[in-house]
Scaffold this motif. Structure first.
Motif, PDB file in Angstrom:
ATOM      1  N   ILE A  20       0.906   2.589  -9.931  1.00 31.47           N
ATOM      2  CA  ILE A  20      -0.229   2.221  -9.410  1.00 31.47           C
ATOM      3  C   ILE A  20      -0.965   2.568  -7.885  1.00 31.47           C
ATOM      4  N   LEU A  21       0.671   2.736  -7.631  1.00 32.09           N
ATOM      5  CA  LEU A  21       0.890   3.400  -5.870  1.00 32.09           C
ATOM      6  C   LEU A  21       0.015   5.083  -5.748  1.00 32.09           C
ATOM      7  N   MET A  22       0.827   5.834  -6.695  1.00 30.83           N
ATOM      8  CA  MET A  22       0.702   7.539  -6.968  1.00 30.83           C
ATOM      9  C   MET A  22      -0.743   6.629  -7.309  1.00 30.83           C
ATOM     10  N   ALA A  23      -2.354   6.574  -7.943  1.00 26.39           N
ATOM     11  CA  ALA A  23      -3.282   6.397  -8.112  1.00 26.39           C
ATOM     12  C   ALA A  23      -3.469   6.018  -7.389  1.00 26.39           C
ATOM     13  N   GLU A  24      -3.376   5.238  -5.740  1.00 23.69           N
ATOM     14  CA  GLU A  24      -4.746   5.155  -4.679  1.00 23.69           C
ATOM     15  C   GLU A  24      -3.914   6.071  -3.947  1.00 23.69           C
ATOM     16  N   LEU A  25      -2.907   6.531  -3.726  1.00 30.17           N
ATOM     17  CA  LEU A  25      -2.730   8.205  -2.773  1.00 30.17           C
ATOM     18  C   LEU A  25      -3.774   8.705  -3.637  1.00 30.17           C
ATOM     19  N   ILE A  26      -3.520   9.199  -4.379  1.00 32.97           N
ATOM     20  CA  ILE A  26      -4.699  10.126  -4.811  1.00 32.97           C
ATOM     21  C   ILE A  26      -5.954  10.333  -3.917  1.00 32.97           C
ATOM     22  N   ILE A  44       1.258  15.792   1.042  1.00 31.87           N
ATOM     23  CA  ILE A  44      -0.207  15.572   1.486  1.00 31.87           C
ATOM     24  C   ILE A  44      -0.593  16.463   2.844  1.00 31.87           C
ATOM     25  N   GLN A  45      -1.921  17.241   2.550  1.00 36.79           N
ATOM     26  CA  GLN A  45      -1.672  17.794   4.010  1.00 36.79           C
ATOM     27  C   GLN A  45      -1.719  17.454   5.060  1.00 36.79           C
ATOM     28  N   LYS A  46      -1.071  18.248   5.724  1.00 38.85           N
ATOM     29  CA  LYS A  46      -0.875  17.154   7.309  1.00 38.85           C
ATOM     30  C   LYS A  46      -2.584  17.235   7.938  1.00 38.85           C
ATOM     31  N   ASP A  47      -3.040  18.382   7.835  1.00 35.40           N
ATOM     32  CA  ASP A  47      -4.448  17.770   8.328  1.00 35.40           C
ATOM     33  C   ASP A  47      -5.445  16.862   7.597  1.00 35.40           C
ATOM     34  N   LEU A  48      -4.475  16.427   6.418  1.00 31.00           N
ATOM     35  CA  LEU A  48      -5.680  15.672   5.415  1.00 31.00           C
ATOM     36  C   LEU A  48      -5.175  13.701   5.778  1.00 31.00           C
ATOM     37  N   PHE A  49      -4.225  14.048   6.636  1.00 28.08           N
ATOM     38  CA  PHE A  49      -3.131  12.842   6.598  1.00 28.08           C
ATOM     39  C   PHE A  49      -4.596  11.589   7.766  1.00 28.08           C
ATOM     40  N   ASN A  50      -4.281  10.379   7.200  1.00 24.02           N
ATOM     41  CA  ASN A  50      -5.028   8.843   8.043  1.00 24.02           C
ATOM     42  C   ASN A  50      -4.201   8.477   8.208  1.00 24.02           C
ATOM     43  N   ASP A  51      -3.151   7.876   9.389  1.00 24.52           N
ATOM     44  CA  ASP A  51      -2.233   6.851   9.648  1.00 24.52           C
ATOM     45  C   ASP A  51      -3.321   5.025   8.628  1.00 24.52           C
ATOM     46  N   ASN A  52      -4.384   4.419   8.665  1.00 20.29           N
ATOM     47  CA  ASN A  52      -4.809   4.115   8.678  1.00 20.29           C
ATOM     48  C   ASN A  52      -4.978   4.277   7.171  1.00 20.29           C
ATOM     49  N   GLN A  53      -5.901   4.757   6.636  1.00 21.98           N
ATOM     50  CA  GLN A  53      -6.088   4.752   5.387  1.00 21.98           C
ATOM     51  C   GLN A  53      -4.339   4.376   4.772  1.00 21.98           C
ATOM     52  N   LEU A  54      -3.597   4.951   4.490  1.00 24.02           N
ATOM     53  CA  LEU A  54      -2.516   4.567   4.321  1.00 24.02           C
ATOM     54  C   LEU A  54      -2.158   3.546   4.416  1.00 24.02           C
ATOM     55  N   LYS A  55      -1.579   2.770   5.125  1.00 26.35           N
ATOM     56  CA  LYS A  55      -1.438   1.472   5.943  1.00 26.35           C
ATOM     57  C   LYS A  55      -3.083   0.164   5.400  1.00 26.35           C
ATOM     58  N   ASN A  56      -3.399   0.780   5.405  1.00 29.34           N
ATOM     59  CA  ASN A  56      -4.686  -0.332   4.521  1.00 29.34           C
ATOM     60  C   ASN A  56      -5.023   0.155   2.504  1.00 29.34           C
ATOM     61  N   LEU A  57      -3.822   0.440   2.088  1.00 30.63           N
ATOM     62  CA  LEU A  57      -3.399   0.188   1.014  1.00 30.63           C
ATOM     63  C   LEU A  57      -3.539  -0.827   0.032  1.00 30.63           C
ATOM     64  N   PRO A  58      -4.233  -1.444  -0.733  1.00 30.51           N
ATOM     65  CA  PRO A  58      -4.813  -2.306  -1.530  1.00 30.51           C
ATOM     66  C   PRO A  58      -3.247  -2.601  -2.445  1.00 30.51           C
ATOM     67  N   LEU A  59      -2.365  -1.835  -2.337  1.00 27.82           N
ATOM     68  CA  LEU A  59      -0.977  -2.102  -2.941  1.00 27.82           C
ATOM     69  C   LEU A  59      -0.356  -2.705  -1.889  1.00 27.82           C
ATOM     70  N   PHE A  60      -0.037  -2.326  -0.400  1.00 24.22           N
ATOM     71  CA  PHE A  60       0.648  -3.130   0.460  1.00 24.22           C
ATOM     72  C   PHE A  60       0.454  -4.085   0.623  1.00 24.22           C
ATOM     73  N   GLN A  61      -0.608  -4.529   0.447  1.00 26.96           N
ATOM     74  CA  GLN A  61      -1.477  -6.152   1.047  1.00 26.96           C
ATOM     75  C   GLN A  61      -1.103  -7.475  -1.017  1.00 26.96           C
ATOM     76  N   ASN A  62      -0.582  -6.709  -1.591  1.00 23.86           N
ATOM     77  CA  ASN A  62       0.299  -7.348  -3.388  1.00 23.86           C
ATOM     78  C   ASN A  62       1.460  -8.079  -2.338  1.00 23.86           C
ATOM     79  N   LYS A  63       1.345  -9.072  -2.893  1.00 29.59           N
ATOM     80  CA  LYS A  63       2.959  -9.912  -2.826  1.00 29.59           C
ATOM     81  C   LYS A  63       3.448  -9.878  -3.675  1.00 29.59           C
ATOM     82  N   ASP A  64       3.142  -9.594  -4.693  1.00 33.46           N
ATOM     83  CA  ASP A  64       3.923  -8.900  -5.841  1.00 33.46           C
ATOM     84  C   ASP A  64       5.275  -7.494  -5.614  1.00 33.46           C
TER      85      ASP A  64
END
Length: 275
Positions: A20-26, A44-64
């Motif tokens: 699931i994490l891989m699918a969200e990271l894609i 990920i290519q360095k110039d494509l990386f966005n820190d806010n996008q990573l931290k706001n992935l749905p999986l990171f909000q999942n308590k399970d």
């Protein structure tokens, strides 16, 4: 050559959250992964990386699930070359073989030959595997086909190989479009390949639509697919986890699409629908 960031994700519990994490990271630009015993490495290519996008992935909000990560910058090397070295052929039910030119042929198997660049859809992901399993049981003879989110166009190529008529492949990624053109030529099939999204679809009608994307895009685009699908036509979906199915089927029902067959591999699901 591009500078890459290597992220080390520690995941607890590992299953099914690693896939699931891989699918969200894609979805936020990660283009290759290595599975480890306690998580995954993602690139990920360095110039494509966005820190806010990573931290706001749905999986990171999942308590399970608990996910921790760190990253390092990788040296400027040819990642395509490195990835090709580790590319393994994919055997689907001992009937279809997806391989690169440098792999040996297997007598008696239907073959799809691709250049293993970093496009999604090489066949290694369970969703691509499920799509081809479903396609093996479908009638493509002289059918007009659309492959949405085509990646390497392995699905569109297979459709042509088993008898499809005019076949269009669309992807939002320029790399995927170029790789698709190369792969179509490599397999001696003719595809109409475009850069774009469902917004590209005009008034052309299709007999079969293939869409191996992700839940959110599918929910958004299913009404568009229905509008360009002939009566009696088939819509084959994947990119779904088992817990996405109810939401997808609700949208399909609202759009006059009835489920005919469901396949599951690990936590991933493919659904065949008919109009």
């Amino acid at each position: 050559m591009q500078n890459y960031l290597e992220f080390s994700f520690k995941i607890s519990p590992l299953q099914p959250w690693n896939e699931i994490l891989m699918a969200e990271l894609i979805e936020i630009g990660f283009d290759s992964f290595t599975e480890e015993n306690d998580g995954i490495l993602g690139y990920i290519q360095k110039d494509l990386f966005n820190d806010n996008q990573l931290k706001n992935l749905p999986l990171f909000q999942n308590k399970d699930v608990k996910v921790e990560f760190s990253f390092t910058e990788m040296p400027n090397i040819n990642w395509n070359e490195e990835w090709e070295k580790n590319f393994e052929p994919i055997n689907i039910d001992h009937k279809v073989l997806i391989r690169a030119e440098f792999h040996e042929s297997v007598p008696g198997m239907h073959e799809i030959i691709i250049q293993p660049k970093m496009s999604f859809g090489t066949g290694h992901h369970p969703t691509t595997h499920l799509m081809i399993q479903q396609m093996m049981e479908m009638d493509f003879k002289n059918k007009k086909v659309l492959d949405m989110g085509c990646g390497t166009s392995v699905l569109a190529i297979y459709a042509k190989q088993i008898g499809a008529g005019d076949t269009k492949a669309i992807d939002i990624d320029e790399w995927s479009v170029e790789n698709s053109k190369e792969n179509a030529e490599r397999n001696n099939v003719e595809l109409d390949i475009e850069l774009g999204t469902a917004e590209n679809l005009g008034k052309d009608q299709y007999d079969i639509i293939l869409a191996n994307i992700n839940r959110n895009i599918l929910i958004s685009d299913i009404p568009v697919y229905e509008s360009v699908l002939n009566n009696g036509g088939q819509l084959l979906l994947s990119g779904l986890c088992f817990f996405d199915v109810d939401d997808i089927l609700e949208v399909c029902t609202e759009n006059n699409l009835k489920m005919k067959k469901r396949l599951q591999r690990e936590e991933w699901v493919s659904i065949l629908l008919e109009k």
